[in-house]
Design an enzyme around this catalytic site. Structure first.
Site, PDB file in Angstrom:
ATOM      1  N   GLY A 313      36.822  37.413  43.756  1.00 43.08           N
ATOM      2  CA  GLY A 313      36.239  38.753  43.682  1.00 43.08           C
ATOM      3  C   GLY A 313      34.757  38.662  43.382  1.00 43.08           C
ATOM      4  O   GLY A 313      34.090  37.696  43.769  1.00 43.08           O
ATOM      5  N   GLU A 314      34.236  39.674  42.731  1.00 37.97           N
ATOM      6  CA  GLU A 314      32.815  39.763  42.347  1.00 37.97           C
ATOM      7  C   GLU A 314      31.891  39.993  43.543  1.00 37.97           C
ATOM      8  O   GLU A 314      30.703  40.215  43.367  1.00 37.97           O
ATOM      9  CB  GLU A 314      32.329  38.489  41.629  1.00 37.97           C
ATOM     10  CG  GLU A 314      33.072  38.111  40.386  1.00 37.97           C
ATOM     11  CD  GLU A 314      32.539  36.833  39.751  1.00 37.97           C
ATOM     12  OE1 GLU A 314      31.535  36.265  40.265  1.00 37.97           O
ATOM     13  OE2 GLU A 314      33.118  36.382  38.744  1.00 37.97           O
TER      14      GLU A 314
END
Length: 376
Positions: A313-314
Protein backbone atom coordinates in the site's frame (compact mmCIF):
# COMPACT_ATOMS: atom_id res chain seq x y z
CA UNK A 1 -18.41 20.99 -2.23
CA UNK A 2 -21.08 18.82 -3.87
CA UNK A 3 -20.77 15.05 -4.21
CA UNK A 4 -22.28 15.25 -7.70
CA UNK A 5 -19.63 15.15 -10.41
CA UNK A 6 -19.98 16.69 -13.87
CA UNK A 7 -19.68 14.44 -16.94
CA UNK A 8 -16.14 13.18 -17.45
CA UNK A 9 -14.66 13.89 -20.87
CA UNK A 10 -12.33 11.16 -22.16
CA UNK A 11 -8.69 11.75 -23.16
CA UNK A 12 -8.35 13.28 -26.63
CA UNK A 13 -8.89 10.55 -29.25
CA UNK A 14 -7.49 12.70 -32.07
CA UNK A 15 -4.27 13.25 -30.16
CA UNK A 16 -4.10 9.53 -29.38
CA UNK A 17 -4.16 8.76 -33.13
CA UNK A 18 -1.51 11.42 -33.76
CA UNK A 19 0.70 9.84 -31.10
CA UNK A 20 0.26 6.44 -32.75
CA UNK A 21 1.23 8.00 -36.08
CA UNK A 22 4.36 9.51 -34.53
CA UNK A 23 5.37 6.13 -33.10
CA UNK A 24 5.08 4.73 -36.62
CA UNK A 25 7.91 6.99 -37.87
CA UNK A 26 10.32 6.64 -34.93
CA UNK A 27 13.50 4.62 -35.48
CA UNK A 28 12.15 1.22 -34.46
CA UNK A 29 9.72 -1.35 -35.80
CA UNK A 30 6.14 -0.32 -35.01
CA UNK A 31 5.00 -1.89 -31.76
CA UNK A 32 8.47 -3.09 -30.79
CA UNK A 33 8.32 -1.23 -27.47
CA UNK A 34 5.04 -2.92 -26.62
CA UNK A 35 2.97 -1.38 -23.86
CA UNK A 36 5.50 1.43 -23.46
CA UNK A 37 4.16 2.79 -26.74
CA UNK A 38 0.56 2.45 -25.61
CA UNK A 39 1.42 4.21 -22.36
CA UNK A 40 3.02 7.14 -24.17
CA UNK A 41 0.03 7.44 -26.49
CA UNK A 42 -2.32 7.51 -23.50
CA UNK A 43 -0.29 10.22 -21.74
CA UNK A 44 -0.28 12.32 -24.91
CA UNK A 45 -4.07 11.95 -25.14
CA UNK A 46 -4.42 12.97 -21.50
CA UNK A 47 -2.24 16.05 -22.06
CA UNK A 48 -3.85 16.84 -25.41
CA UNK A 49 -0.52 17.33 -27.19
CA UNK A 50 1.97 15.35 -29.31
CA UNK A 51 4.67 14.79 -28.39
CA UNK A 52 3.72 14.73 -24.70
CA UNK A 53 5.40 17.06 -22.25
CA UNK A 54 7.71 15.71 -19.51
CA UNK A 55 6.13 15.56 -16.07
CA UNK A 56 7.21 18.45 -13.89
CA UNK A 57 5.32 17.72 -10.66
CA UNK A 58 4.43 14.08 -9.99
CA UNK A 59 2.53 14.07 -6.72
CA UNK A 60 1.65 11.26 -4.32
CA UNK A 61 -1.28 11.74 -1.93
CA UNK A 62 -1.59 9.15 0.85
CA UNK A 63 -5.01 8.98 2.53
CA UNK A 64 -4.83 7.73 6.12
CA UNK A 65 -7.56 6.38 8.33
CA UNK A 66 -8.29 3.75 10.96
CA UNK A 67 -11.07 1.17 10.78
CA UNK A 68 -13.20 -0.11 13.64
CA UNK A 69 -13.28 -3.61 12.18
CA UNK A 70 -9.65 -3.97 13.29
CA UNK A 71 -11.02 -4.73 16.76
CA UNK A 72 -12.33 -8.03 15.35
CA UNK A 73 -8.78 -9.33 14.92
CA UNK A 74 -8.55 -9.00 11.13
CA UNK A 75 -5.04 -7.51 11.00
CA UNK A 76 -1.57 -8.57 12.10
CA UNK A 77 -0.85 -5.06 13.44
CA UNK A 78 -2.62 -2.92 16.07
CA UNK A 79 -4.46 0.23 15.00
CA UNK A 80 -1.96 2.60 16.66
CA UNK A 81 0.46 1.79 13.85
CA UNK A 82 -1.57 4.03 11.51
CA UNK A 83 -0.74 7.19 13.43
CA UNK A 84 2.86 6.09 13.87
CA UNK A 85 3.21 5.57 10.14
CA UNK A 86 1.78 9.02 9.43
CA UNK A 87 4.67 10.40 11.46
CA UNK A 88 7.04 8.16 9.50
CA UNK A 89 5.73 9.55 6.20
CA UNK A 90 6.28 13.09 7.44
CA UNK A 91 9.94 12.39 8.26
CA UNK A 92 10.53 10.62 4.93
CA UNK A 93 11.13 7.17 6.37
CA UNK A 94 8.44 5.09 4.62
CA UNK A 95 8.83 2.98 1.50
CA UNK A 96 6.74 5.38 -0.55
CA UNK A 97 9.04 8.26 0.43
CA UNK A 98 12.10 6.37 -0.79
CA UNK A 99 10.46 5.23 -4.02
CA UNK A 100 9.10 8.71 -4.67
CA UNK A 101 12.63 10.12 -4.52
CA UNK A 102 13.68 7.69 -7.23
CA UNK A 103 10.73 8.71 -9.41
CA UNK A 104 11.10 12.45 -8.81
CA UNK A 105 7.78 12.69 -6.98
CA UNK A 106 6.79 14.37 -3.73
CA UNK A 107 4.53 12.92 -1.04
CA UNK A 108 1.59 14.45 0.79
CA UNK A 109 -0.23 12.71 3.66
CA UNK A 110 -3.84 13.45 4.57
CA UNK A 111 -5.39 12.29 7.86
CA UNK A 112 -9.04 11.51 7.16
CA UNK A 113 -9.83 9.25 10.13
CA UNK A 114 -6.69 8.32 12.08
CA UNK A 115 -7.58 7.23 15.61
CA UNK A 116 -5.04 9.57 17.18
CA UNK A 117 -3.98 13.18 17.00
CA UNK A 118 -1.83 14.15 14.02
CA UNK A 119 -0.14 17.44 13.07
CA UNK A 120 -2.37 20.21 11.78
CA UNK A 121 -0.58 20.05 8.45
CA UNK A 122 -2.17 16.68 7.70
CA UNK A 123 -5.45 16.82 9.64
CA UNK A 124 -7.15 19.83 8.04
CA UNK A 125 -9.66 17.57 6.26
CA UNK A 126 -10.13 15.05 9.08
CA UNK A 127 -13.73 13.82 9.33
CA UNK A 128 -13.57 11.67 12.49
CA UNK A 129 -11.40 9.28 14.46
CA UNK A 130 -11.56 5.73 13.08
CA UNK A 131 -14.80 4.28 11.69
CA UNK A 132 -17.57 1.97 12.76
CA UNK A 133 -16.95 -1.79 12.68
CA UNK A 134 -18.51 -2.52 9.30
CA UNK A 135 -19.48 -6.09 10.10
CA UNK A 136 -22.10 -4.77 12.55
CA UNK A 137 -22.51 -1.00 12.03
CA UNK A 138 -22.01 1.70 9.43
CA UNK A 139 -18.51 3.02 8.91
CA UNK A 140 -19.74 6.62 8.69
CA UNK A 141 -22.88 8.68 8.75
CA UNK A 142 -24.00 9.85 5.32
CA UNK A 143 -23.05 13.41 6.25
CA UNK A 144 -19.53 12.30 7.22
CA UNK A 145 -19.23 10.37 3.98
CA UNK A 146 -20.25 13.39 1.93
CA UNK A 147 -17.71 15.52 3.81
CA UNK A 148 -14.99 12.96 3.05
CA UNK A 149 -15.85 12.82 -0.67
CA UNK A 150 -15.87 16.61 -0.80
CA UNK A 151 -12.48 16.65 0.92
CA UNK A 152 -11.07 14.29 -1.70
CA UNK A 153 -12.37 16.55 -4.46
CA UNK A 154 -10.86 19.60 -2.79
CA UNK A 155 -7.50 17.87 -2.39
CA UNK A 156 -7.45 16.93 -6.08
CA UNK A 157 -8.21 20.54 -6.98
CA UNK A 158 -5.49 21.80 -4.64
CA UNK A 159 -2.90 19.55 -6.21
CA UNK A 160 -3.86 20.24 -9.83
CA UNK A 161 -4.04 23.97 -9.17
CA UNK A 162 -0.55 23.77 -7.63
CA UNK A 163 0.80 22.25 -10.84
CA UNK A 164 0.56 18.48 -10.33
CA UNK A 165 0.54 16.88 -13.79
CA UNK A 166 0.37 13.23 -12.74
CA UNK A 167 -1.12 12.00 -9.47
CA UNK A 168 -0.63 8.87 -7.40
CA UNK A 169 -3.21 7.81 -4.81
CA UNK A 170 -1.94 5.89 -1.80
CA UNK A 171 -3.39 4.56 1.45
CA UNK A 172 -2.41 4.00 5.06
CA UNK A 173 -4.69 2.34 7.56
CA UNK A 174 -4.47 -0.81 9.64
CA UNK A 175 -7.39 -3.05 8.68
CA UNK A 176 -8.21 -1.15 5.50
CA UNK A 177 -8.05 -4.19 3.21
CA UNK A 178 -11.22 -5.50 4.92
CA UNK A 179 -13.52 -2.64 3.82
CA UNK A 180 -11.70 -2.58 0.48
CA UNK A 181 -12.60 -6.23 -0.08
CA UNK A 182 -16.24 -5.55 0.86
CA UNK A 183 -16.53 -2.63 -1.57
CA UNK A 184 -15.01 -4.63 -4.41
CA UNK A 185 -17.11 -7.71 -3.71
CA UNK A 186 -20.34 -5.73 -3.49
CA UNK A 187 -19.86 -3.91 -6.82
CA UNK A 188 -18.49 -6.90 -8.74
CA UNK A 189 -20.84 -9.56 -7.39
CA UNK A 190 -17.98 -11.56 -5.87
CA UNK A 191 -18.26 -13.95 -2.92
CA UNK A 192 -16.39 -13.25 0.35
CA UNK A 193 -13.91 -16.10 -0.04
CA UNK A 194 -12.85 -14.76 -3.45
CA UNK A 195 -11.78 -11.38 -2.07
CA UNK A 196 -10.17 -12.22 1.26
CA UNK A 197 -6.41 -11.78 1.30
CA UNK A 198 -3.66 -11.93 3.90
CA UNK A 199 -3.33 -8.16 4.19
CA UNK A 200 -0.35 -7.35 6.38
CA UNK A 201 0.45 -11.05 6.75
CA UNK A 202 -2.27 -12.57 8.94
CA UNK A 203 -2.27 -16.21 10.04
CA UNK A 204 -5.03 -18.74 9.32
CA UNK A 205 -7.06 -17.86 12.42
CA UNK A 206 -7.04 -14.18 11.57
CA UNK A 207 -7.89 -15.04 7.96
CA UNK A 208 -11.03 -16.86 9.17
CA UNK A 209 -12.01 -13.89 11.34
CA UNK A 210 -11.47 -11.57 8.40
CA UNK A 211 -13.58 -13.78 6.14
CA UNK A 212 -16.42 -13.71 8.66
CA UNK A 213 -16.20 -9.93 9.02
CA UNK A 214 -16.27 -9.47 5.23
CA UNK A 215 -19.21 -11.87 4.93
CA UNK A 216 -21.25 -9.97 7.52
CA UNK A 217 -20.32 -6.56 6.13
CA UNK A 218 -21.14 -7.69 2.62
CA UNK A 219 -24.66 -8.65 3.65
CA UNK A 220 -25.20 -5.07 4.81
CA UNK A 221 -23.42 -3.50 1.84
CA UNK A 222 -25.44 -5.32 -0.80
CA UNK A 223 -28.58 -3.57 0.42
CA UNK A 224 -27.23 -0.20 -0.77
CA UNK A 225 -25.10 -1.01 -3.85
CA UNK A 226 -27.20 1.22 -6.09
CA UNK A 227 -26.09 4.28 -4.07
CA UNK A 228 -22.28 4.71 -4.02
CA UNK A 229 -22.40 7.28 -1.20
CA UNK A 230 -24.51 5.00 0.97
CA UNK A 231 -22.16 2.13 0.12
CA UNK A 232 -19.10 4.09 1.25
CA UNK A 233 -20.91 5.14 4.43
CA UNK A 234 -22.02 1.58 5.15
CA UNK A 235 -18.89 -0.39 4.33
CA UNK A 236 -16.05 2.01 3.56
CA UNK A 237 -14.48 4.70 5.69
CA UNK A 238 -13.50 8.34 5.47
CA UNK A 239 -10.15 7.51 3.84
CA UNK A 240 -11.79 5.39 1.13
CA UNK A 241 -14.51 7.97 0.55
CA UNK A 242 -11.93 10.74 0.20
CA UNK A 243 -9.89 8.60 -2.20
CA UNK A 244 -12.98 7.99 -4.33
CA UNK A 245 -13.66 11.72 -4.50
CA UNK A 246 -10.00 12.41 -5.29
CA UNK A 247 -9.89 9.91 -8.16
CA UNK A 248 -13.15 11.10 -9.66
CA UNK A 249 -12.16 14.77 -9.45
CA UNK A 250 -8.75 14.11 -11.00
CA UNK A 251 -10.58 12.76 -14.04
CA UNK A 252 -12.86 15.78 -14.11
CA UNK A 253 -9.72 17.94 -14.06
CA UNK A 254 -8.23 15.89 -16.93
CA UNK A 255 -5.22 14.77 -14.90
CA UNK A 256 -3.78 11.24 -15.23
CA UNK A 257 -3.60 9.09 -12.12
CA UNK A 258 -1.47 6.03 -11.36
CA UNK A 259 -3.46 3.66 -9.15
CA UNK A 260 -1.85 1.61 -6.39
CA UNK A 261 -3.09 -1.63 -4.83
CA UNK A 262 -6.28 -3.14 -3.48
CA UNK A 263 -7.39 -0.26 -1.23
CA UNK A 264 -6.96 2.36 -3.94
CA UNK A 265 -8.51 -0.14 -6.36
CA UNK A 266 -11.60 -0.35 -4.17
CA UNK A 267 -11.87 3.43 -4.07
CA UNK A 268 -11.47 3.48 -7.86
CA UNK A 269 -14.34 1.01 -8.35
CA UNK A 270 -16.59 3.33 -6.33
CA UNK A 271 -15.22 6.46 -8.03
CA UNK A 272 -16.23 5.03 -11.40
CA UNK A 273 -19.77 4.77 -10.01
CA UNK A 274 -19.63 8.40 -8.83
CA UNK A 275 -18.19 9.71 -12.12
CA UNK A 276 -18.68 7.25 -15.00
CA UNK A 277 -15.78 7.37 -17.44
CA UNK A 278 -13.24 8.41 -14.81
CA UNK A 279 -11.31 5.17 -15.35
CA UNK A 280 -10.15 6.46 -18.75
CA UNK A 281 -7.84 8.80 -16.82
CA UNK A 282 -6.26 6.08 -14.69
CA UNK A 283 -3.54 3.53 -15.26
CA UNK A 284 -2.92 0.61 -12.91
CA UNK A 285 0.60 0.89 -11.54
CA UNK A 286 0.71 -2.72 -10.42
CA UNK A 287 -1.36 -5.73 -9.42
CA UNK A 288 -1.29 -6.44 -5.73
CA UNK A 289 -0.91 -9.89 -4.21
CA UNK A 290 -4.37 -9.34 -2.69
CA UNK A 291 -6.95 -11.41 -4.65
CA UNK A 292 -9.57 -8.65 -4.60
CA UNK A 293 -7.25 -6.36 -6.54
CA UNK A 294 -7.27 -8.53 -9.66
CA UNK A 295 -11.08 -8.53 -9.48
CA UNK A 296 -11.16 -4.73 -9.21
CA UNK A 297 -8.77 -4.25 -12.15
CA UNK A 298 -10.81 -6.64 -14.27
CA UNK A 299 -13.97 -4.73 -13.41
CA UNK A 300 -12.30 -1.46 -14.44
CA UNK A 301 -10.72 -3.01 -17.54
CA UNK A 302 -7.26 -1.90 -16.44
CA UNK A 303 -4.11 -3.92 -17.07
CA UNK A 304 -1.32 -3.48 -14.50
CA UNK A 305 2.08 -2.17 -15.54
CA UNK A 306 3.91 -4.25 -12.91
CA UNK A 307 3.27 -7.57 -11.20
CA UNK A 308 5.85 -7.72 -8.42
CA UNK A 309 3.69 -9.41 -5.74
CA UNK A 310 3.70 -6.15 -3.76
CA UNK A 311 1.08 -5.65 -1.02
CA UNK A 312 2.36 -2.76 1.09
CA UNK A 313 0.00 0.00 0.00
CA UNK A 314 1.05 3.60 0.67
CA UNK A 315 1.13 4.18 -3.11
CA UNK A 316 4.36 2.16 -3.29
CA UNK A 317 3.40 -0.04 -6.25
CA UNK A 318 2.15 2.94 -8.22
CA UNK A 319 5.31 4.95 -7.55
CA UNK A 320 7.45 1.97 -8.54
CA UNK A 321 5.70 2.11 -11.93
CA UNK A 322 6.03 5.88 -12.33
CA UNK A 323 9.44 5.67 -14.12
CA UNK A 324 7.68 3.70 -16.86
CA UNK A 325 5.43 6.69 -17.53
CA UNK A 326 8.45 8.99 -17.58
CA UNK A 327 10.19 6.67 -20.04
CA UNK A 328 7.10 6.44 -22.24
CA UNK A 329 6.98 10.23 -22.51
CA UNK A 330 10.69 10.52 -23.31
CA UNK A 331 10.52 7.87 -26.04
CA UNK A 332 7.66 9.62 -27.81
CA UNK A 333 9.13 13.09 -27.35
CA UNK A 334 12.87 12.58 -27.82
CA UNK A 335 13.43 9.55 -30.04
CA UNK A 336 14.56 10.34 -33.59
CA UNK A 337 12.38 9.75 -36.61
CA UNK A 338 13.61 7.75 -39.59
CA UNK A 339 13.82 10.95 -41.63
CA UNK A 340 15.67 13.05 -39.04
CA UNK A 341 18.19 10.27 -38.34
CA UNK A 342 18.72 9.35 -41.97
CA UNK A 343 17.66 5.77 -41.29
CA UNK A 344 15.84 3.79 -43.95
CA UNK A 345 12.29 2.97 -42.96
CA UNK A 346 10.83 -0.44 -43.75
CA UNK A 347 8.10 1.28 -45.76
CA UNK A 348 10.78 2.90 -47.92
CA UNK A 349 12.43 -0.46 -48.49
CA UNK A 350 9.11 -2.08 -49.30
CA UNK A 351 8.34 0.69 -51.77
CA UNK A 352 11.73 0.29 -53.45
CA UNK A 353 11.28 -3.46 -53.71
CA UNK A 354 7.76 -3.33 -55.09
CA UNK A 355 8.11 -0.51 -57.62
CA UNK A 356 10.35 -2.39 -60.16
CA UNK A 357 8.07 -5.42 -59.96
CA UNK A 358 5.05 -3.26 -60.66
CA UNK A 359 6.84 -1.67 -63.64
CA UNK A 360 7.83 -5.10 -64.99
CA UNK A 361 4.24 -6.28 -64.79
CA UNK A 362 3.02 -3.16 -66.55
CA UNK A 363 5.72 -3.46 -69.29
CA UNK A 364 5.00 -7.14 -69.82
CA UNK A 365 1.31 -6.39 -70.19
CA UNK A 366 2.03 -3.62 -72.67
CA UNK A 367 4.33 -5.89 -74.73
CA UNK A 368 1.70 -8.64 -74.84
CA UNK A 369 -0.94 -6.17 -75.93
CA UNK A 370 1.32 -4.93 -78.72
CA UNK A 371 2.07 -8.48 -79.85
CA UNK A 372 -1.64 -9.32 -79.94
CA UNK A 373 -2.34 -6.24 -82.02
CA UNK A 374 0.44 -7.10 -84.41
CA UNK A 375 -0.81 -10.69 -84.70
CA UNK A 376 -4.34 -9.54 -85.28
Amino acid sequence: MSTEFPPVEPPDETVLRAAEARHAVLTKPVGSLGRLEELGNWIAACQGVVPPKPFVRPRVVVFAGDHGVTAQGVSAFPSEVTGQMVANFLTGGAAVNVLAQVAGATVRVVDMAVDSDTPAAVSAHKVRRSSGSIDREDALTREQCELAIAAGRAIADEEVDAGADVLVAGDMGIGNTTPAAVLIASLTGSEPVAVVGRGTGIDDQAWMRKTAAIRDALRRARLVISDPIALLATAGGADLAAMAGFLAQAAVRRTPVVLDGVVVGAAAVVAEELAPGAREWWVAGHQSAEPAHAIALGHLNLKPLLEFEMRLGEGSGAVAALPLLISAVKVLAEMATFESAGVTNREDTTQQNTDPEDTTVENTTAENTTAENMTG
